[in-house]
Motif scaffolding. Sequence first.
Motif, PDB file in Angstrom:
ATOM      1  N   THR A   1      -8.303  -3.981   6.102  1.00  0.00           N
ATOM      2  CA  THR A   1      -8.472  -3.921   7.902  1.00  0.00           C
ATOM      3  C   THR A   1      -7.167  -2.172   7.820  1.00  0.00           C
ATOM      4  O   THR A   1      -7.141  -1.775   7.979  1.00  0.00           O
ATOM      5  CB  THR A   1      -7.978  -4.279   9.075  1.00  0.00           C
ATOM      6  N   CYS A   2      -5.746  -3.074   6.609  1.00  0.00           N
ATOM      7  CA  CYS A   2      -5.015  -2.239   7.301  1.00  0.00           C
ATOM      8  C   CYS A   2      -5.293  -0.260   6.929  1.00  0.00           C
ATOM      9  O   CYS A   2      -4.488   0.383   7.167  1.00  0.00           O
ATOM     10  CB  CYS A   2      -3.302  -2.245   6.256  1.00  0.00           C
ATOM     11  N   LEU A   3      -6.527  -0.348   5.252  1.00  0.00           N
ATOM     12  CA  LEU A   3      -6.912   0.928   5.264  1.00  0.00           C
ATOM     13  C   LEU A   3      -6.996   1.607   6.121  1.00  0.00           C
ATOM     14  O   LEU A   3      -7.401   2.819   5.501  1.00  0.00           O
ATOM     15  CB  LEU A   3      -7.563   0.648   3.484  1.00  0.00           C
TER      16      LEU A   3
ATOM     17  N   VAL B   1     -11.388  -6.443   7.093  1.00  0.00           N
ATOM     18  CA  VAL B   1     -10.644  -8.125   6.743  1.00  0.00           C
ATOM     19  C   VAL B   1      -9.639  -7.905   7.391  1.00  0.00           C
ATOM     20  O   VAL B   1      -8.972  -7.106   6.306  1.00  0.00           O
ATOM     21  CB  VAL B   1     -11.835  -8.427   5.270  1.00  0.00           C
ATOM     22  N   CYS B   2      -9.134  -8.894   7.961  1.00  0.00           N
ATOM     23  CA  CYS B   2      -7.122  -8.840   7.142  1.00  0.00           C
ATOM     24  C   CYS B   2      -6.998 -10.377   7.420  1.00  0.00           C
ATOM     25  O   CYS B   2      -6.956 -10.632   8.078  1.00  0.00           O
ATOM     26  CB  CYS B   2      -6.443  -7.731   8.137  1.00  0.00           C
ATOM     27  N   PRO B   3      -6.820 -10.657   6.358  1.00  0.00           N
ATOM     28  CA  PRO B   3      -6.815 -12.284   5.711  1.00  0.00           C
ATOM     29  C   PRO B   3      -5.642 -12.890   7.005  1.00  0.00           C
ATOM     30  O   PRO B   3      -5.557 -13.770   7.048  1.00  0.00           O
ATOM     31  CB  PRO B   3      -6.566 -12.198   4.339  1.00  0.00           C
TER      32      PRO B   3
ATOM     33  N   SER C   1      -1.890 -11.812  -0.096  1.00  0.00           N
ATOM     34  CA  SER C   1      -3.388 -11.796   0.244  1.00  0.00           C
ATOM     35  C   SER C   1      -4.556 -11.293  -0.218  1.00  0.00           C
ATOM     36  O   SER C   1      -5.267 -11.484  -0.646  1.00  0.00           O
ATOM     37  CB  SER C   1      -3.547 -11.617   1.596  1.00  0.00           C
ATOM     38  N   SER C   2      -4.478  -9.831  -0.122  1.00  0.00           N
ATOM     39  CA  SER C   2      -6.004  -8.763  -0.211  1.00  0.00           C
ATOM     40  C   SER C   2      -5.535  -7.883  -1.655  1.00  0.00           C
ATOM     41  O   SER C   2      -6.996  -7.878  -2.070  1.00  0.00           O
ATOM     42  CB  SER C   2      -5.516  -8.158   0.709  1.00  0.00           C
ATOM     43  N   GLY C   3      -4.548  -8.193  -2.809  1.00  0.00           N
ATOM     44  CA  GLY C   3      -4.393  -7.280  -3.532  1.00  0.00           C
ATOM     45  C   GLY C   3      -5.639  -7.939  -4.688  1.00  0.00           C
ATOM     46  O   GLY C   3      -5.562  -9.113  -5.075  1.00  0.00           O
TER      47      GLY C   3
END
Length: 315
Positions: free
Chosen positions: A10-12, A42-44, A108-110
């Motif tokens: 989501t932050c992108l 999706v922001c985990p 979380s997302s990498g």
Amino acid sequence: MEKIKLGISTCLLGENVRYDGGHKLDRFLTETLGEYVAYVPVCPEVECGLPIPRESMHLEGDPESPRLVTSRTKQDMTDRMVRWAKRRVVDLEREDVCGFIFKSNSPSSGMERVRVYDVKGVPAKKGVGIFARIFMDQFPLIPVEDEGRLNDPEIRENFIERIFALKRWREILAKKESRGNLVDFHTRHKLLILSHSPKHYQTMGKLVAKAKDLPLKELYLRYQTLLMEALQLKTTPKKNSNVLMHMMGYFREELSPDEKKELLEVIENYRREVIPLVVPVTLMNHYVRKYDQPYLRQQVYLNPHPLELQLRNHV
Ligand code: SF4
């Protein structure tokens, strides 16, 4: 073509969901690619119930199965994140996403090379974010990348080519399963597959040739696996030049000596990496139209994604 559904951190997208209340807007993703895709954000960390702002986190322990821990107060968030992620991937399966763009370096997302700290607090860039790992385990064939890697023109081209191919494949899946539909799809994608992997081109050709001997479900499953495996392999100037020479063979009778000479020169200059792929492909498209070559006209290789994305313009 309806927009391609793509999962994204989501932050992108410029949403203020990061631990410090900020974002990591990526304009190529939102503006250029955004014309063709419908993002599923999706922001985990926020979706598993953490606030904004929040304490930053990192991975620690065994890089193969690290713990997600807050940096200052050392709270272990792993179980909470895993429970949420396992439910979220089920939703994403229903959403039918054709790919995922992760935020690089996030615990979380990498998707790769995320720092994992050992007991002495020394980081090693060997980890995968907790959500990213669960996503990739659940969908091993779905194309994934992170925004950092997508700055590399070859990686960008490969990823976008794969999401467009998967979208076309999903359109075939949405129709009634039939050998005819699969053969038609394969025929249109032959040269695209060849440009990635001559080996897969042969194996898939044999699979399609004996389509009648296999149950439809198995045929579709095997074909889909081979297709996504093949497209994951990088094209190279050598592989693309071979495809272009192969295409040229279809015009042997029609091309004038001058046209032949020009086309050969352009292909050779591309092979030597002096000009980008878009140049020989544009010339080839011109001859396909001029001489109305029916087999080549239907080849996805000549137009695998919108020209506006300028993916074949790098040398
Ligand atoms: S990197 Fe992932 S968890 Fe962190 S803010 Fe972005 S989307 Fe949320």
